[in-house]
Scaffold this active site. Structure first.
Site, PDB file in Angstrom:
ATOM      1  N   GLU A 246      78.498  58.399  54.049  1.00  0.00           N
ATOM      2  CA  GLU A 246      78.629  59.850  53.819  1.00  0.00           C
ATOM      3  C   GLU A 246      79.774  60.358  54.683  1.00  0.00           C
ATOM      4  OE1 GLU A 246      76.778  61.164  51.646  1.00  0.00           O
ATOM      5  OE2 GLU A 246      74.991  59.896  51.536  1.00  0.00           O
TER       6      GLU A 246
ATOM      7  N   CYS B 291      79.692  69.191  57.910  1.00  0.00           N
ATOM      8  CA  CYS B 291      80.400  68.595  56.779  1.00  0.00           C
ATOM      9  C   CYS B 291      80.332  69.536  55.590  1.00  0.00           C
ATOM     10  CB  CYS B 291      79.786  67.257  56.444  1.00  0.00           C
ATOM     11  SG  CYS B 291      78.010  67.357  56.273  1.00  0.00           S
TER      12      CYS B 291
HETATM   13  P1  NAD Z   1      83.302  59.905  63.381  1.00  0.00           P
HETATM   14  O1  NAD Z   1      83.653  59.224  62.109  1.00  0.00           O
HETATM   15  O2  NAD Z   1      84.329  60.020  64.409  1.00  0.00           O
HETATM   16  O3  NAD Z   1      82.099  59.119  64.061  1.00  0.00           O
HETATM   17  C1  NAD Z   1      80.890  58.845  63.385  1.00  0.00           C
HETATM   18  C2  NAD Z   1      80.225  57.630  64.010  1.00  0.00           C
HETATM   19  O4  NAD Z   1      81.028  56.498  63.734  1.00  0.00           O
HETATM   20  C3  NAD Z   1      80.083  57.705  65.522  1.00  0.00           C
HETATM   21  O5  NAD Z   1      78.853  57.152  65.878  1.00  0.00           O
HETATM   22  C4  NAD Z   1      81.216  56.824  66.005  1.00  0.00           C
HETATM   23  O6  NAD Z   1      80.979  56.236  67.258  1.00  0.00           O
HETATM   24  C5  NAD Z   1      81.275  55.772  64.935  1.00  0.00           C
HETATM   25  N1  NAD Z   1      82.552  55.092  64.780  1.00  0.00           N
HETATM   26  C6  NAD Z   1      83.781  55.544  65.120  1.00  0.00           C
HETATM   27  N2  NAD Z   1      84.712  54.614  64.798  1.00  0.00           N
HETATM   28  C7  NAD Z   1      84.060  53.589  64.238  1.00  0.00           C
HETATM   29  C8  NAD Z   1      84.469  52.372  63.661  1.00  0.00           C
HETATM   30  N3  NAD Z   1      85.732  52.016  63.599  1.00  0.00           N
HETATM   31  N4  NAD Z   1      83.543  51.574  63.149  1.00  0.00           N
HETATM   32  C9  NAD Z   1      82.254  51.914  63.163  1.00  0.00           C
HETATM   33  N5  NAD Z   1      81.800  53.050  63.701  1.00  0.00           N
HETATM   34  C10 NAD Z   1      82.693  53.890  64.215  1.00  0.00           C
HETATM   35  O7  NAD Z   1      82.671  61.298  62.977  1.00  0.00           O
HETATM   36  P2  NAD Z   1      82.093  62.418  63.928  1.00  0.00           P
HETATM   37  O8  NAD Z   1      83.217  63.082  64.619  1.00  0.00           O
HETATM   38  O9  NAD Z   1      80.967  61.897  64.741  1.00  0.00           O
HETATM   39  O10 NAD Z   1      81.453  63.391  62.849  1.00  0.00           O
HETATM   40  C11 NAD Z   1      82.182  64.324  62.150  1.00  0.00           C
HETATM   41  C12 NAD Z   1      82.506  63.836  60.754  1.00  0.00           C
HETATM   42  O11 NAD Z   1      81.303  63.486  60.095  1.00  0.00           O
HETATM   43  C13 NAD Z   1      83.152  64.877  59.891  1.00  0.00           C
HETATM   44  O12 NAD Z   1      84.163  64.291  59.158  1.00  0.00           O
HETATM   45  C14 NAD Z   1      82.017  65.316  58.972  1.00  0.00           C
HETATM   46  O13 NAD Z   1      82.442  65.860  57.769  1.00  0.00           O
HETATM   47  C15 NAD Z   1      81.269  64.067  58.810  1.00  0.00           C
HETATM   48  N6  NAD Z   1      79.900  64.304  58.415  1.00  0.00           N
HETATM   49  C16 NAD Z   1      79.519  64.032  57.140  1.00  0.00           C
HETATM   50  C17 NAD Z   1      78.223  64.284  56.725  1.00  0.00           C
HETATM   51  C18 NAD Z   1      77.767  64.001  55.324  1.00  0.00           C
HETATM   52  O14 NAD Z   1      76.570  64.028  55.070  1.00  0.00           O
HETATM   53  N7  NAD Z   1      78.648  63.730  54.398  1.00  0.00           N
HETATM   54  C19 NAD Z   1      77.311  64.809  57.643  1.00  0.00           C
HETATM   55  C20 NAD Z   1      77.730  65.063  58.935  1.00  0.00           C
HETATM   56  C21 NAD Z   1      79.020  64.789  59.319  1.00  0.00           C
END
Ligand code: NAD
Length: 980
Positions: free
Chosen positions: A739, A773
Site C-alpha cells: 500500500e 495517505c
Molecule cells: P516509508 O516508505 O519511508 O517507510 C515505511 C516503512 O518502510 C518503514 O518501516 C521503513 O523503515 C521501511 N523501509 C524504508 N526503506 C525500506 C526498504 N528499502 N526496504 C524495506 N523497508 C523499508 O514511508 P513512511 O514515511 O513511514 O510513511 C509515509 C508514506 O506511507 C507515505 O507515502 C504515505 O502515503 C504512505 N502510506 C500509505 C498508506 C496506504 O494505505 N496506502 C497508509 C499510510 C501511509
C-alpha cells in the site's frame, strides 16, 4: 407530584381545551398546505410519495446556489425526471421537467416565494412591516439571523456585529410602538420588545467543545451581546443546536450569567429540547442552578429540530442515540418538562415552542393547575407555520411570540429544509391535522411512553458480531478531563523510563519538542534479524497447526486489552508522532477494529468447503497460511496500520516479523506487548526495531513468504522489485501486499454546499498536518465558485492554531521529523516558483512545525500538483466544467482516495463511474476510512493490495488448497457420514 386522579382530571381538561382550540384553528389552513402554485402542488404530492419528497427537498436545497436558468433546468430534470411515481397529477410536473430551462425562472420564483414565507427580509422596511403586522395579531417576536455557517474568525466577528446592529436598529424602531399589554407585560414587569435568538456556533470559527478557545471566544462574544442587550433593554435567547454542542452551550450560557454585571440584566433565555432522552434531568439541573444563582432566566422548550441528524451521527460513531426514537416519547417528555418549568415559576419564565395542539393545551392547563398566571408564560411558534394554531392560541388569551428567521435565502436554505421536513414528516402534527386529516381524538390523546424494546436478537443470542469501536466523545467534559489527566500521567511515565547511552539504540522523540526524549528501544542487528527469521521458520509448522479459532481468540483478547488501555495508547501516540486528541484516539479505535474484524474474518474463512457434492469423491477447498510474514509499517498510523497488517498475518497462521517505523518504535512495543499478553507465542510474533535496512533485509530473505508493506511509493516499488527476484535457496514466489502513497484530489462543483465543503476540505487537507495517505492535496474548483470558495478556504485555514497537539487548541501539530520538515519546506519553495502562494502560515520555531500553505492557479502538471508532499500543502486548481475537473483529478500516477462535493445527481453518477480511485467519497471528507464500512486501498501506483479492513484482505496471507479423494474402492462406497 400530581396524583393519578389529578392526572386524569388534567388530561380531561387538556383534551377539552385542545378540542376547542382545534375548532377555532380548523377554520383556516396554514399557508404551506394551500396548494396553489406548482411548488405547493409538489409539496402536496410529496406527502404521498417518499421518492418525490426526497427529490423535492434536495432540489430546494440546491436551488439558491444555481445562478443560470440552464443550471436550474438541468437540476430540475436531474432530480425529477427519474422520480418513480404513480400519481397522475405528476404529469404536470413531468411536463415542467422536460420544459427544463423554460420553467426554471418560474420555479425559482416559486421557491423564493415559499422561502419568504419562512424567512423575512432583513433589509429596508421589509422587516419592520412583518413585525408591525405581527404586533397587530398581537404577537411578539424573536429574531433568528440566518447566515452561512461560520468557518473563520472574520465571519464570527461579522456575525456578532450583525447581531449588535440588529438589536440597536430594532430597539430604536420598537421604542415608538404603543404598549400592548398582552405581549409587553408580565406579572413581574415589562417584557423586552426586542428579542434576539442566537446560535452560539455562529460566534466562533469552529464551535468545537474539545477546543478550550471555543468557550473563551464565544463567552466573550456572548458577553458583548448581553451587555448591549442590557443597555438596550432587549432580550437574548440562546438557541440549542446539535447534542454535541449542548453541554458547552449551557456551560457558556451559565458562566456568562454568573458574571456580576449580569446579575439582573439582560433578560436571558435558553432553549431546551424535549427529544433528548435526558431532557428532564438536564432541565432540573438548570433550574437548580438558577435558584442557586437567584436569577430569573427564560427557557424555551422545543421538541428539537435535528432528529434525523442526531440519529445518523450517533449511528455513524456507534454512540448512544441521544434522542427518543418514538415520537410519542418526545411528546411525553415535553409534557414532563413543561411541568418542571411551570413548577419553577419563581425563577423560570417558560416559553413553549410547539405547533402541537395537545402539547400547547397541556401547557395551558398545567399552568392553571400549578397557579401560573396566563401572562406568566408564553407560547412560541415559527414564522410561516401553523398560523391557524397561532390564531386560536391568541384568541384563547395566551401570549404568543413568533420565531422569525431573517436574512438571505441562500444561507437560509438549511433552515427552510428543516421546516419543510418538519411540516411534511409523517409524525408532524400539522401534516396529520391539515394534510392527512387524522381524527382529532387520536391527535390529542395523552402521549404514551413507548414500551421498552426487547434487545435485538443478535445481542441476546450470545453470537459475537463485529462492531466498530466507538471513538471517545470529546464533547463531554468528563472525557476531556480524563484524557488531559492521562496525557500528564503518560508523559510522566515516559520521562521516568531509563535511558542508556551508546550504539544500538533508537530514540523516540516528541516531534513537537525534539529535545524531549520519550524512550529508547534496542535496534535489531542484522544478525538478530537472521536469528528471528530462523526461529520463526522453525516454529511455523506448529503455528500453522494451531486451530484458527485459537488464533482468533488471541486477537479477540488483544482487542479487549487494547480497549482497556485505549486512553494511554492514544496519549502515547500523541506524544510520539504529534497527532491531535481525536486523531490519536481514532487510530487506537481502528487498531481495535482490525483485531476484531480479522479475527471474525478468519473464523469465516477457516471452514473448509466442499466444492461439489459427489457420491464417489470428496473435493475440499481450504486455506493455509503462507509461512513467514514480514510486516513493514509506516509511522503515520503507528498503531492501526501496524496492528492491521500484523493481526491479519498472524490470525491467518503466518509467523510474523514485525517492523514498526523507526519514528514510532514505542507504539510498536505497545502492540507487541499487548499481543504477547493476549497469548500469542514468542516465536509466532517477533519485534524487530530499526530502519529501512532491517526492512530490506526481511524483504530479501529467501525464508520470508509474504511481505505486508505500507509506506511510500519509492520504497514500495523497491520492495516489489526485490521481492520478485528469486534468490538461491528460495522455493516459493513471494507475495507482496503493498500500500503506497497518494496525491488525492477533491472536486468542489459549482452547485456544492460550500459551508460543508470548506469544513471538509480543511479537515481532509490539514488533519494531522496532511500526513495521511488519504489526505486531500489537490483541490479542484469549478470556475463559478472558485473565488468565493477560495477566499473562505484561506480565511478558515488562517483561523487554525498551530502548536503542540497536547493542547487541544492547536488544530495543527508538528510534522514527524526534521527530514520531513525540510522536504515540505522545499516543496513550498518549489511551489512558489510555479504557482501563486496565497497563504503560508507562520509556525513555531521549536519543534518540527510547518504552517499550512495554499497555492492557487496551480498548473496541474507542476511538481506540487503531481508529487506526494505529505504535509500541509494544498494545490488549488481551476476547472472549466465538471468533466474537466474529473480529467484533472484522474491525471495522476496515484489513485488512492478522491472526493467530490456536488448536488447534481448526474455529476455524482459520472464521478462514480469515472473518478477512478480506490476510495471515492461523495459530499464528505476523504479521510478516516472505517474498518469493514470502507475497505481501504489504492489503485495505480498507490498500491496493489486488496483493501485493508475489507472482506478480501486476509486472502492475501493465505494459500488456497484443494484436496480430492476418490472414495470408491472396488465398487464399495462408504456411507455419506463417514466419507470425510
Ligand atoms: P516509508 O516508505 O519511508 O517507510 C515505511 C516503512 O518502510 C518503514 O518501516 C521503513 O523503515 C521501511 N523501509 C524504508 N526503506 C525500506 C526498504 N528499502 N526496504 C524495506 N523497508 C523499508 O514511508 P513512511 O514515511 O513511514 O510513511 C509515509 C508514506 O506511507 C507515505 O507515502 C504515505 O502515503 C504512505 N502510506 C500509505 C498508506 C496506504 O494505505 N496506502 C497508509 C499510510 C501511509
Amino acid at each position: 407530584m400530581a396524583s393519578t386522579t389529578d392526572t386524569t382530571a388534567l388530561d380531561r381538561d387538556v383534551q377539552q381545551l385542545a378540542r376547542s382550540l382545534y375548532r377555532k384553528a380548523a377554520q383556516h389552513k396554514p399557508s404551506l398546505f394551500e396548494a396553489q402554485d406548482l411548488l405547493g402542488r409538489m409539496i402536496d404530492w410529496s406527502l404521498d410519495d417518499e421518492s418525490l419528497r426526497v427529490a423535492l427537498f434536495r432540489f430546494v436545497d440546491v436551488l439558491p446556489s444555481l445562478e443560470s436558468s440552464s443550471e436550474i433546468g438541468r437540476h430540475l430534470e436531474e432530480y425529477f425526471a427519474r422520480v418513480d411515481h404513480a400519481l397522475s397529477g405528476l404529469a404536470i410536473l413531468a411536463q415542467a421537467v422536460h420544459a427544463g430551462t423554460l420553467v426554471a425562472p418560474i420555479v425559482k420564483r416559486n421557491v423564493i416565494k415559499l422561502a419568504r414565507r419562512f424567512i423575512a427580509e432583513e433589509s429596508g422596511n421589509h422587516l419592520t412591516t412583518v413585525l408591525n403586522s405581527l404586533r397587530k395579531e398581537p404577537a411578539a417576536f424573536t429574531i433568528d439571523v440566518v447566515g452561512e455557517a461560520t468557518v473563520s474568525d472574520g465571519e464570527a466577528t461579522a456575525m456578532q456585529e450583525r447581531y449588535l446592529q440588529l438589536m440597536r436598529r430594532l430597539a430604536a424602531v420598537s421604542a415608538k410602538w404603543p404598549d400592548i399589554a398582552r405581549i409587553d407585560e408580565a406579572p413581574n414587569g415589562k417584557i423586552p420588545r426586542v428579542n434576539l435568538s442566537v446560535k452560539l456556533s455562529s460566534l466562533c470559527a469552529r464551535f468545537d467543545p474539545l477546543d478550550p478557545n471555543t468557550e473563551a471566544i464565544v463567552r466573550e462574544r456572548l458577553r458583548q451581546l448581553f451587555r448591549e442587550a442590557a443597555a438596550l433593554g432587549a432580550a437574548v435567547t440562546v438557541d440549542m443546536e446539535q447534542y454535541a454542542f449542548r453541554e458547552l452551550t449551557l456551560q457558556i450560557f451559565r458562566s456568562v450569567l454568573e458574571q456580576e454585571e449580569f446579575r439582573a440584566q439582560p433578560y436571558a433565555a435558553i432553549a431546551l429540547q424535549a427529544y433528548l432522552t435526558d431532557a428532564a434531568q438536564n432541565t432540573s439541573e438548570l433550574i437548580k442552578w438558577a435558584r442557586r444563582r437567584k436569577r430569573r432566566i427564560g427557557v424555551r422548550l422545543v421538541k428539537g429540530a435535528y432528529w434525523d441528524s442526531e440519529v445518523a451521527w450517533a449511528k455513524q460513531k456507534n454512540w448512544p442515540i441521544p434522542v427518543f426514537l418514538d415520537k410519542a416519547e418526545t411528546d411525553a417528555s415535553y409534557e414532563q418538562v413543561t411541568r418542571l418549568l411551570l413548577e419553577s415559576h419563581d425563577v423560570i419564565d417558560a416559553a413553549f415552542g410547539s405547533h402541537n395542539l395537545r402539547s400547547l393545551a397541556h401547557a395551558i392547563v398545567a399552568a392553571k393547575q400549578i397557579g401560573v398566571p396566563a401572562n406568566g408564560y408564553e407560547m412560541q411558534m415559527l414564522y410561516g407555520m401553523a398560523e391557524p394554531v397561532r390564531q386560536a392560541i391568541i384568541e384563547n388569551g395566551q401570549r404568543v411570540r413568533v420565531y422569525l428567521p431573517v436574512g438571505e435565502l441562500l444561507p437560509g436554505i438549511s433552515y427552510l429544509i428543516r421546516r419543510l421536513m418538519e411540516n411534511t414528516s409523517n409524525t408532524s402534527f400539522l401534516r396529520q391535522t391539515y394534510a392527512d386529516k387524522k381524527d382529532i381524538d387520536g391527535l390529542i390523546k395523552a402521549p404514551e411512553h413507548a414500551k421498552p424494546i426487547s434487545p435485538r436478537r443478535s445481542e441476546s443470542s450470545g453470537a459475537r458480531q463485529f462492531r466498530n469501536e466507538a471513538p471517545i466523545d470529546f464533547s463531554l467534559a468528563k472525557n476531556r478531563e480524563n484524557f488531559a489527566e492521562t496525557l500528564a500521567d503518560v508523559r510522566g511515565e515516559l520521562k521516568s523510563s531509563r535511558r542508556r547511552g551508546g550504539e544500538g539504540w533508537i530514540d523516540s522523540v516528541n516531534p513537537a519538542n525534539p529535545g524531549e526524549q520519550l524512550g529508547q528501544v534496542r535496534a535489531t542487528s542484522g544478525a538478530e534479524a537472521e536469528k528471528a527469521i530462523a526461529r520463526a521458520t522453525q516454529f511455523f509448522p506448529e503455528w500453522r497447526a494451531t486451530p484458527a479459532r485459537e488464533r482468533a481468540e488471541m486477537l479477540f483478547k488483544a482487542a479487549a486489552i487494547m480497549r482497556e488501555q485505549r486512553w494511554q495508547l492514544a496519549a502515547k501516540e500523541l506524544f510520539e508522532v504529534g497527532k491531535g486528541w481525536r486523531e490519536s484516539d481514532a487510530d487506537v479505535c481502528e487498531a481495535i477494529d482490525y483485531l476484531d474484524y480479522y479475527a471474525h474474518e478468519m473464523l469465516r474463512l477457516a471452514e473448509p468447503r466442499e466444492t461439489q457434492q459427489l457420491a464417489s469423491e470428496t473435493n475440499t477447498y481450504f486455506y493455509e497460511p503462507r509461512g513467514l510474514a514480514a510486516v513493514i509499517a509506516p509511522w503515520n498510523f503507528p498503531l492501526a496500520i501496524l496492528t492491521g497488517m500484523t493481526a491479519a498475518a498472524l490470525v491467518a497462521g503466518n509467523c510474523v516479523l514485525m517492523k514498526p517505523a523507526e519514528q514510532s518504535p514505542l507504539m510498536g512495543v505497545s502492540l507487541f506487548e499487548i499481543l504477547q499478553k493476549a497469548g500469542v507465542p514468542d516465536d509466532a510474533l517477533q519485534l524487530l526495531q530499526g530502519g529501512g535496512d532491517i526492512g530490506a533485509q526481511l524483504v530479501r530473505s529467501p525464508q520470508v513468504h509474504v511481505i505486508a508493506f505500507t509506506g511510500s511509493r519509492e520504497v514500495g516499488l523497491e520492495i516489489l522489485r526485490e521481492a520478485y527476484t528469486t534468490k538461491s535457496g528460495q522455493t516459493h514466489v513471494k507475495r507482496v501486499v503493498c500500500e503506497m502513497g497518494g496525491k488525492n484530489a477533491l472536486i468542489v462543483d459549482s452547485d456544492a454546499d460550500l459551508d460543508e465543503a470548506v469544513v471538509h476540505v480543511i479537515d481532509s487537507a490539514f488533519g494531522y498536518q496532511g500526513q495521511k495517505c488519504s489526505a486531500a492535496s489537490r483541490i479542484i474548483l469549478l470556475n463559478e465558485i472558485h473565488d468565493r470558495f477560495f477566499s473562505r478556504l484561506v480565511d478558515a485555514t488562517q483561523s487554525l492554531k498551530i502548536g503542540p497537539p497536547e493542547d487541544p487548541r492547536n488544530a495543527i501539530g508538528p510534522v514527524i521529523d526534521g527530514e520531513a520538515k525540510a522536504r515540505i519546506e522545499n516543496y513550498i519553495r518549489t511551489g512558489k516558483k510555479q504557482a501563486k502562494c496565497v497563504l503560508e502560515m507562520a509556525a513555531p520555531k521549536d519543534g518540527y512545525f510547518v504552517g499550512p500553505a495554499i497555492f492557487r492557479d496551480v498548473d496541474p502538471h507542476s511538481r506540487i500538483a503531481q508529487e506526494e508532499i505529505f504535509g500541509p500543502v494544498l494545490s488549488v486548481i481551476k476547472a472549466k466544467d465538471f468533466e474537466h475537473a474529473l480529467a484533472l483529478a484522474n491525471d495522476s500516477q496515484f489513485a488512492l482516495t478522491g472526493g467530490i462535493f456536488s448536488r447534481s445527481p448526474a455529476h455524482i453518477e459520472l464521478a462514480r463511474k469515472e473518478f477512478r480511485v480506490g476510495n471515492l467519497y461523495i459530499n464528505r471528507g476523504i479521510t478516516g476510512a472505517v474498518v469493514e464500512r470502507q475497505p481501504f486501498g489504492g489503485l495505480k501506483l498507490s498500491g496493489i493490495g486488496s483493501k485493508a479492513g475489507g472482506p478480501d484482505y486476509l486472502l492475501q496471507f493465505l494459500e488456497p488448497r484443494t484436496i480430492s479423494e476418490n472414495t470408491l474402492r472396488h465398487g464399495f462406497m462408504p456411507p455419506e457420514q463417514t466419507r470425510k
